[in-house]
Structure formats: C-alpha cells, structure tokens
Design a protein around this motif. Structure first.
Motif, short mmCIF file in Angstrom:
data_model
loop_
_atom_site.label_atom_id
_atom_site.label_comp_id
_atom_site.label_asym_id
_atom_site.label_seq_id
_atom_site.Cartn_x
_atom_site.Cartn_y
_atom_site.Cartn_z
N UNK A 155 23.45 -18.33 18.37
CA UNK A 155 22.56 -17.60 19.27
C UNK A 155 22.06 -16.28 18.68
N UNK A 175 14.42 -19.00 27.24
CA UNK A 175 15.48 -19.01 28.26
C UNK A 175 14.88 -18.83 29.66
N UNK A 231 24.85 -22.58 24.51
CA UNK A 231 24.59 -21.47 25.42
C UNK A 231 23.56 -21.89 26.49
N UNK A 287 15.20 -21.38 32.74
CA UNK A 287 15.98 -20.98 33.92
C UNK A 287 15.10 -20.75 35.14
N UNK A 345 16.24 -12.49 36.36
CA UNK A 345 16.31 -12.73 34.92
C UNK A 345 15.87 -11.48 34.18
N UNK A 346 16.69 -11.05 33.21
CA UNK A 346 16.31 -9.92 32.36
C UNK A 346 16.07 -10.42 30.94
N UNK A 347 14.85 -10.25 30.46
CA UNK A 347 14.57 -10.53 29.05
C UNK A 347 14.88 -9.24 28.30
N UNK A 348 15.87 -9.33 27.41
CA UNK A 348 16.43 -8.12 26.80
C UNK A 348 15.50 -7.50 25.75
N UNK A 379 18.10 -8.50 22.26
CA UNK A 379 19.02 -9.63 22.54
C UNK A 379 20.18 -9.61 21.54
N UNK A 426 14.11 -15.39 24.11
CA UNK A 426 14.27 -14.83 25.46
C UNK A 426 13.30 -15.52 26.42
N UNK A 482 24.12 -22.17 30.55
CA UNK A 482 23.34 -21.37 31.49
C UNK A 482 22.59 -22.26 32.49
#
Lengths: 416, 250
Positions: free
Chosen positions: B144, B160, B100, B164, B83-86, B89, B157, B104
């Motif tokens: 989003x 999510x 979304x 996930x 998982x990449x937390x941007x 975003x 982020x 996911x």
C-alpha cells in the motif's frame, strides 16, 4: 570454564542408562558433556536465553519410550506439493511417512553417527545422544525441492531427541529445502537438532526453516555452514511456536566471492521465548553477508537477537549487514538485541541497525479512516510487518506456505 | 437538513486554538471548496471531521444527517459514510493494496448488513475503477502506497473513494504534488462521483484544481474562521488577488 557457569541437567547417567551402549564418538561427547555441562546464564552467548527451565525437566530419551505412536502426518503440517518429503518423528527417519521419488543428483541416507564435530554446547549434547537424522547430498540441479518435516512427541514422560541433519551441496549444484518443525501436544518434548551444511564452489542452497513446535516444547537448533567460493547460501527462518526456541546459525566463509543471506522473522505470544543467534565468520575476501530479522512480540514473551560478524584481517572487501526490527503489541514483552561487529580488515562495508516500536498511530488512523475497525487494523498491520520479511523468500510456493503459517499464528493469537 | 453540518466548531491542538467557530452546511449534491493560506486550519478541519486523535474540540458540533459524529471513532465515521482523501497517504510495507481494499470494502458491506464481496467480483470491480483512473492493473499487488509516486498515491486515494462510495468526501490538498495530467485524471475521477446523494469538501491552497472540479460554493478560511463565502468566482478572485486582504482583516 568456571564451575559457576555449569547447570545441573537431566542428561547424565540416568538418561544414558535408558540407551544402548554408546559408540566411541558418542562416548567422547558424553565425557565432554560431563565436564562442561549445559551453558548457564554466565555464559555470554546464553545470557538472554536461560536453560534453567529446560534443565529441571526429567527428560528421557524419546528412543527409549515405548508409548509414543505417531502413524500419520498431523493435519496441520503444511503440504508442500511437488516436493520430496522426508519425515522425521522424534528425529528418526520414517520411510512410511516420507515420499522421496528418486531424482538424479539427490541422495538421502539415514545418519547413523555424529561424525562432524561441532563445538557449540548443545551440539555436544546432540553428539552424546545422537538418535537419528538424515544426510542429504546433492549433485547437479535438483529440480524438485525437499520438504523435511520434523514431528516431536512425548509419551507419558517428557522426551528428548537429538537428530543430525547434513546438507551437502556439491560444486555448482542447486537445492531448495524447506524444513518444518512441529509437534504433538502432551508432555513437553525437547528437539535438539544439529545441522551441518556445506555449499560447494558456485553451488546454491536455499534453506527455509519453520519452527512451529507445540507451545510446551523446547527447540534448540544448532546449524553450522561452510560456504565455498562464489557459492550462495540463502536462508530464511520463521519462529512461530514453542515454549523455548533458539535457532543458532554460524557460517564460515571458506572461499572468495560467497554470498550469504540469513533472514528471519518470529512472532511470540504468551510466555514464549525465541532466540536467533548468528555468527558470520568472514575469513575470506570479497564475500557478502546480509541479515534481516523481524519480530512481533505480545504477552510476556521474550525475543532475542544476537548477531556477531567477524571480519578477519585478510577478508578485504567484505560486505556485512545486519538489521533487527521488533514490533511490540503490548508493554509486557522483552527484546534483547545484541549486534556485534568485530573487524580487523580495513576495506570493508559493514553496518548494523536495530529498531523497536509499536504500531504506528498514523497507519492505524489511515485504516480507521477507511472504515476498518481497530482489531482488524492491528491484524492487517501485524500481518504486513511479518509479510514484509517474507519478501526475502525467493521461492513463491514456500512464501505462500510461510504466509499461511503467519495467518495461522494471527488466528491462534486472536483466539488465545 | 444538510447532509453534513458543521456548527460553531472550536478546536485546539496542544492548548493552541486552531479553529475559532466554523459553521458550514453541505447539502447533498453540492461541492464545497475551502481555500486559505497555509496554517489557517484547513487540515485540522478535515482531520477533526474524520476523527483523528490529538484534536481537542472545545465547542460545537459536526452533524451527519443531523447526528453528531464527534463522539464516534474514526472507523465508525468512515462506515457511516465519511471519507478523507489524505494529503499525505501513508506507506504501509507488507500490506498489499488489494488486501487493504478488500478489508475496507468488506468493513463497509458488513456495516450495511451485506455479505462479503467474492474474490472474482472484487477483482472485476477494482479493475474497472482502475481503468477509469488510468492505473496499471498490477498496482493492487504492490504494498500500500509503498514506492508510489506522488501522483500514484493521490490516484490510489481517489480509487479508494470510488470503491467505498462515501456520502461525504473530504479531499485534503489532493492537488498537491500532481502534474497537470494527473490532476485531470484525478479530477475526472472525482467528477464521476458527483451526484445527488453525495457532498464534497475540497480543501486546496490553489484555484487550479477548481478549474477541473467546479465547486458550487467557495469558502475562505483564515485564522481558523470562515472570512468569506461565495460562488466559484470567489476562487478566481483569490487566484488573481491572493489572500492579502483577508489576512490584514484577520
């Protein structure tokens, strides 16, 4: 007009012979049609939307075919519960399929003759063979919206129909109408509706139009609207199906302080062709017009947006905006976008914009980084692109119906 | 075996070398911080692990459970638990946060052979996690990240990430653009996810975030290389002294 702009077409003597003798209004229109014909590619407004394919098909009047039998509303027609329902089959009002409980202020009558002259070439064809339609008149506030359903169907031969719709909103009256255009598969049919709209002083008309015709069908719709002082005309048009579709809308501002929104979206696959042609005739001061159109194109489809805004010398303080955004899903489609501003007043705020592009790789990566596979990600983004256009639809129930129609288009595309 | 192992990673972008042989081993249960001045390859490292296009890996491996993930597409890596937390975003108009999130979550559940989440269960789950991050309920109805403040985007982020439940969580400059209250909330959200089956790679420019998410290991990245590694005290030392001595050495 030059001879070279004319196009041979099937709406001559053979077509007329299948119908009863014409009244004076129709006869006049037939004479004009005989002189002017259908617009060819040299007519500027029809340059991007050729009618050659249409003109080659030996249409007969749907009214003269005795092998067309539509006795039910097709299952895929969206059900707008708690709305008055008016059903036209091949342009002809069908009381047996309609459901219009009486409501004070709402009058629905069958249209008999093409009584309003409309100059557009397809409107002349419509007047020549006008074959049904309805007039909807509104006084006061009509609480229940109206759902007008048009079903097109041909029998053993390709069939055409030319209905007249009239929507008259009295001063200070309010109406919401959803029109949905559908058809049955089979031989091609050609729907050629003309709609005349008048919104009285301080009246409000919300008009939502869905065109989801059969994939072989033609739909060339002409709408002319008069909008009076302080009136609101709020329209949204969604084009999701038909071989050749044109939604031509022209608005005359006939009073000060009127506000018009003409928004729309279209999604095309295969060889579908869709054309939005608009004309905002700002002939009064202090009026606003706003247009946002969005299109998604795939396959070898073609999308057209032609928007003309004319601001007369005395139409000061006009605010006229237009925007067209197109999203390409492949390299095959073509978009023709022609916004035009013609301004003779000196104190106005007018602008136009157009963008075209593909799906944003940054968006795709963001979704991928959340585990969403490329196909699902593209689906989500295309749906989002179109859903964003629906933000302009004020009526929540209609918005849900149109949103469902967009999902339906995406599903058809996925299985095509 | 380390949960995530980066072995001698060399990466170029448009012919320019950005990473010059990075090796790191992140064990399950550990939090690693990568610090460094701007332009030393921190974001490149996170993008390469997550599978973004446009990076040329010229040498080395990135192993998840001993399996090289560099040949996998970004979405496959995400479903495998990365998982990449941007840092930034993206805003996606028209796509609701809730549609979304559901897509996911279901992508992950399908990959695990589980049935799709039902609507009620989904709403309950999201509501609970939003509460944890002090987010308003109606946020998931909005498009989003569209019109979200910097702090709201970063919270989204972390939301999510919480939903996930990745095995490897990379936080790329998650602290940038956060005020102190938001920083605390986001850090708490991350801290509740710390656990024996998960590892974190926290990329940051400042030590501030590490006061709230206390790392087990700190690495200094300069010129595309890890030039120093240590415990959390290394972060404090960097905060006091800056990167000057590493820059001159590189």
């Amino acid at each position: 007009m030059k001879q070279s702009a004319l196009l041979d077409h099937p709406f001559g003597a053979r077509y007329a012979a299948a119908l009863p003798a014409a009244d004076a209004a129709r006869q006049d229109a037939r004479e004009t049609l005989a002189l002017e014909g259908l617009p060819g590619p040299k007519r500027e407004e029809w340059r991007f939307t050729p009618l050659r394919g249409l003109a080659k098909i030996p249409f007969i009047p749907a009214a003269s075919a005795d092998d067309i039998d539509v006795c039910d509303l097709p299952a895929d027609v969206p059900r707008f519960t708690d709305a008055h329902r008016i059903v036209l089959v091949n342009g002809v009002y069908r009381a047996d399929l309609s459901d219009t409980a009486s409501e004070t202020g709402l009058t629905v009558t069958e249209a008999k003759t093409p009584d309003h002259g409309v100059d557009a070439p397809l409107a002349v064809l419509n007047a020549a063979y006008m074959s049904g339609g309805v007039t909807i008149s509104v006084r006061g506030v009509v609480a229940k919206p109206v759902h007008l359903v048009s079903i097109g169907a041909a029998g053993a031969e390709p069939a055409a129909f030319h209905p007249r719709l009239a929507i008259a909103v009295a001063p200070a009256a309010k109406l919401t109408i959803l029109e949905t255009h559908h058809g049955l598969p089979g031989q091609p049919y050609f729907s050629n509706p003309v709609t005349t709209i008048s919104v009285g002083t301080a009246g409000v008309l919300r008009r939502y139009v869905l065109v989801r015709e059969d994939s072989e069908a033609f739909h060339l719709a002409t709408t002319v609207a008069d909008v009076a002082a302080d009136a609101k005309f709020d329209a949204f048009h969604l084009g999701l199906g038909g071989a050749l579709v044109r939604q031509e809308i022209s608005v005359d501002f006939v009073g000060e302080g009127a506000a018009v929104r003409l928004n729309g979206a279209y999604a095309l696959m295969g060889r579908a062709h869709h054309d939005f042609t608009t004309f905002m005739n700002h002939d009064m001061p202090n009026c606003t017009s706003s247009q946002v159109f969005k299109g998604v194109v795939d396959g070898e489809s073609r999308g057209v947006y032609q928007g003309r805004v004319l601001v007369a010398r005395h139409a000061q303080k006009t605010d006229g905006q237009q925007l067209h955004k197109a999203l390409f899903l492949s390299r095959g489609p073509q978009i023709d976008c022609k916004p035009e501003l013609e301004i003779y007043a000196d104190d106005v705020k007018c602008a136009h914009g157009a963008t075209t592009g593909e799906l944003d790789p940054d968006h795709l990566f963001y979704l991928a980084a959340r585990g969403i596979d490329p196909q699902a990600a593209r689906l989500l983004l295309v749906q989002g692109f179109l859903a964003d256009a629906l933000e302009n639809v004020d009526d929540a129930v209609v918005r849900d119906i149109l949103s469902g129609e967009i999902s339906g288009w995406l599903m058809r595309k996925a299985s095509a | 075996m380390a949960l995530l192992e980066i072995k001698n990673l060399h990466v170029s972008v448009g012919g320019k070398k950005i990473l010059n042989g990075i090796s790191l081993a992140l064990n399950a249960g550990e939090v690693h911080a990568i610090m460094g001045p701007n332009g030393t390859g921190k974001s490149t490292l996170s993008n390469v692990i997550a599978g973004r296009d446009g990076y040329d890996v010229t040498e080395g491996q990135v192993l998840l459970d001993g399996q090289d993930i560099l040949a996998m597409e970004a979405d496959e890596r995400a479903r495998a638990g990365v998982f990449l937390a941007f840092q930034y975003p993206v805003e996606i108009p028209g796509v609701t946060t809730s549609a979304f999130l559901k897509t996911a979550i279901n992508a992950k559940r399908r990959a695990e052979g589980k049935p799709e989440i039902d609507a009620m269960e989904f709403l309950k789950l999201v509501k609970a996690k939003q509460k944890l991050l002090s987010m308003p309920d109606d946020m998931i109805k909005r498009a989003l990240n569209v019109g979200f403040s910097g702090g709201e985007k970063k919270r989204a982020e972390v939301l999510q990430m919480t939903l996930l439940e990745p095995r490897v969580a990379i936080l790329d400059e998650t602290d940038s653009g956060l005020d102190i209250d938001a920083l605390k909330i986001v850090s708490e959200g991350v801290n509740t996810l710390r656990g024996p089956d998960r590892t974190f790679l926290i990329i940051t420019h400042y030590q501030r975030l590490l006061n709230y998410i206390v790392p087990d290991h700190v690495h200094v990245l300069v010129g595309g290389r890890v030039v120093a590694s240590g415990g959390k005290e290394l972060a404090e030392q960097l905060e006091a002294e800056g990167y000057a001595r590493y820059l001159s050495a590189a």
